[in-house]
Design a protein around this motif. Structure first.
Motif, PDB file in Angstrom:
ATOM      1  N   TYR A   1      36.916  32.081  51.214  1.00  0.00           N
ATOM      2  CA  TYR A   1      37.475  32.989  50.218  1.00  0.00           C
ATOM      3  C   TYR A   1      38.001  34.227  50.930  1.00  0.00           C
ATOM      4  N   VAL A   2      39.141  34.729  50.442  1.00  0.00           N
ATOM      5  CA  VAL A   2      39.805  35.867  51.086  1.00  0.00           C
ATOM      6  C   VAL A   2      40.237  36.888  50.037  1.00  0.00           C
TER       7      VAL A   2
ATOM      8  N   ALA B   1      36.731  41.149  54.450  1.00  0.00           N
ATOM      9  CA  ALA B   1      36.603  40.042  55.399  1.00  0.00           C
ATOM     10  C   ALA B   1      36.610  38.710  54.657  1.00  0.00           C
ATOM     11  N   ALA B   2      37.072  37.674  55.332  1.00  0.00           N
ATOM     12  CA  ALA B   2      36.996  36.320  54.796  1.00  0.00           C
ATOM     13  C   ALA B   2      35.525  35.901  54.784  1.00  0.00           C
ATOM     14  N   VAL B   3      35.131  35.174  53.738  1.00  0.00           N
ATOM     15  CA  VAL B   3      33.740  34.737  53.616  1.00  0.00           C
ATOM     16  C   VAL B   3      33.682  33.242  53.324  1.00  0.00           C
TER      17      VAL B   3
ATOM     18  N   SER C   1      35.421  38.574  59.418  1.00  0.00           N
ATOM     19  CA  SER C   1      36.255  39.598  60.034  1.00  0.00           C
ATOM     20  C   SER C   1      37.365  40.040  59.074  1.00  0.00           C
ATOM     21  N   LYS C   2      37.670  41.334  59.117  1.00  0.00           N
ATOM     22  CA  LYS C   2      38.784  41.863  58.323  1.00  0.00           C
ATOM     23  C   LYS C   2      40.105  41.751  59.082  1.00  0.00           C
TER      24      LYS C   2
ATOM     25  N   LYS D   1      33.141  36.677  43.122  1.00  0.00           N
ATOM     26  CA  LYS D   1      32.890  38.098  43.363  1.00  0.00           C
ATOM     27  C   LYS D   1      31.874  38.206  44.482  1.00  0.00           C
ATOM     28  N   LYS D   2      32.199  39.009  45.474  1.00  0.00           N
ATOM     29  CA  LYS D   2      31.310  39.223  46.611  1.00  0.00           C
ATOM     30  C   LYS D   2      31.307  40.711  46.909  1.00  0.00           C
ATOM     31  N   ASP D   3      30.141  41.325  46.867  1.00  0.00           N
ATOM     32  CA  ASP D   3      30.000  42.761  47.122  1.00  0.00           C
ATOM     33  C   ASP D   3      30.930  43.576  46.232  1.00  0.00           C
TER      34      ASP D   3
END
Length: 162
Positions: free
Chosen positions: A146-147, A137-139, A122-123, A37-39
């Motif tokens: 992660y996407v 965005a990919a992180v 970037s998205k 989980k991110k943001d």
């Protein structure tokens, strides 16, 4: 002779049922890509998803980008899952032959994108040269990319016409 009461038998059966249930959940979870989980958004481990759906993965450290190339070699577990979710009466011999020969999937099982490129942070991605915007965005997290699950379901997962 061992005397078994109803309550002991119930506890024994309940333990057996729960252990079988957890074993099934654990094996299903092992086949699924890791998530984080991110943001407030759930993201999918890219390499695991890509390899599951028959993509090779190439990292470019200069551009902070990942390029996915479709190889047509979906994992056997994923082929089995996708085929069996459609028609459970499928001939097992045909499935065994397909996996044993390691043939490419037919046209109905090819994913939407043959080449996918994305950049960390970037998205924007490209799918077969076409620019597309994603919802997240990919992180990078612990050197893993992660996407958004949308990238996997819309552009990597084969369409099933069953």
């Amino acid at each position: 002779m061992i005397r078994v009461t109803k309550s002991k038998m119930f506890v024994l059966l309940a333990t057996l049922v729960l252990s079988l249930a957890f074993a099934g959940v654990a094996s299903a979870a092992a086949a699924m890509p890791k998530t984080i989980k991110k943001d407030g958004m759930e993201l999918v481990h890219l390499r695991q998803a890509a390899e599951m759906y028959g993509y090779s993965v190439k990292w470019d450290g200069k551009e902070n980008s990942v390029t996915l190339m479709y190889t047509g070699k979906m994992t056997e577990d994923k082929m089995m899952d996708d085929k069996m979710t459609g028609d459970n009466t499928m001939d097992n011999k045909m499935l065994d032959d397909k996996m044993a020969d390691n043939k490419m999937m037919d046209d109905s099982m090819k994913p939407a994108g043959q080449t996918i490129k994305l950049w960390i942070g970037s998205k924007k991605i490209t799918v077969d040269g076409k620019k597309i915007n994603l919802d997240a965005a990919a992180v990078l997290d612990h050197n893993n990319t992660y996407v958004s699950p949308a990238l996997v379901t819309k552009y990597m997962k084969p369409a099933s016409n069953m």
